[in-house]
Design an enzyme around this catalytic site. Sequence first.
Site, PDB file in Angstrom:
ATOM      1  N   GLU A 106       0.835  -1.267  -0.115  1.00  0.00           N
ATOM      2  CA  GLU A 106       0.060   0.002  -0.083  1.00  0.00           C
ATOM      3  C   GLU A 106       0.926   1.429  -0.034  1.00  0.00           C
ATOM      4  O   GLU A 106       0.631   2.277  -0.735  1.00  0.00           O
ATOM      5  CB  GLU A 106      -0.952  -0.024   1.170  1.00  0.00           C
ATOM      6  CG  GLU A 106      -2.213  -1.077   1.182  1.00  0.00           C
ATOM      7  CD  GLU A 106      -3.051  -1.118   2.059  1.00  0.00           C
ATOM      8  OE1 GLU A 106      -4.369  -1.006   2.040  1.00  0.00           O
ATOM      9  OE2 GLU A 106      -2.462  -1.315   3.301  1.00  0.00           O
ATOM     10  N   GLU A 132      -4.205  -9.648   3.319  1.00  0.00           N
ATOM     11  CA  GLU A 132      -5.063  -9.395   4.430  1.00  0.00           C
ATOM     12  C   GLU A 132      -6.022 -10.246   4.654  1.00  0.00           C
ATOM     13  O   GLU A 132      -6.662 -10.493   5.881  1.00  0.00           O
ATOM     14  CB  GLU A 132      -5.799  -7.702   4.470  1.00  0.00           C
ATOM     15  CG  GLU A 132      -4.597  -6.573   4.623  1.00  0.00           C
ATOM     16  CD  GLU A 132      -3.623  -6.270   3.821  1.00  0.00           C
ATOM     17  OE1 GLU A 132      -3.090  -5.345   3.716  1.00  0.00           O
ATOM     18  OE2 GLU A 132      -3.606  -7.002   2.826  1.00  0.00           O
TER      19      GLU A 132
END
Length: 255
Positions: free
Chosen positions: A109, A129
């Site tokens: 990210e 995730e």
Amino acid sequence: MSVVLAEKVLDGRALLITLNRPDARNAVNGQVAREMAAILDDLDADPALAVGIIRGEGRGFSAGMDLKAFLEGDFPTFEDRGFGGFAERGPKTPLIAAIEGFAVAGGLEMALACDLIVAASDAKLGLPEVKRSLIAAGGGLLRLAQRIPYHVAAEIALTGDHLPVERLHQVGLVNRVAEPGHALDEALALAAQLVDNAPLALEGSKYVLENAADWGMADGWKHQQPVMERVSTSEDAREGATAFAERRAPVWRGR
């Protein structure tokens, strides 16, 4: 001890920023976010700097959020800048991510929050995730959906697996693929191309690129106009035209 280091490179025209928690796989905690935010403020404030390069010390770029710190109530965000000190609100100055080893979860990210990505051919990039009953809420899902084909973004987000760097290069997520151990060299070569350009034009171009999707084509012309006027009426714009006419390299002043 500082967990984010900064060093001027390319004759003082670029800032090399290093995530410096190698023993923790450069995992992001509150201190990383705070120091990164301060360094990026300094990057924007220095008119001599045209680009920032972010890398990780040790074996990889970043493994994302420091889970141990998070469980102790230490959040890896800083004010309105978000995860890592810049995933939600980055600097005005262009950023290049130089990835060796791995950039996973929040590590990817942060790379996605950069404007350009250079990755070693054997690096592992992914958003795992979902394997921990989480979602990539640090900008990963939002940016992937805008930048690469939906089905590729869905494969990354829903399987939680790594995709080969070469495939990510083919779909446009990675700008340049480097030999293992040479991602920084390739990123510096890319940065060298940017620093020869006018800083106000780089800043303005980045601003329009970042916002164009939200504006849409019809409103984009209106929103782009003040940016164009600021850049085209600057001293640097006159210098660019003069240098071209005189067949010499321009001397940019950032104003």
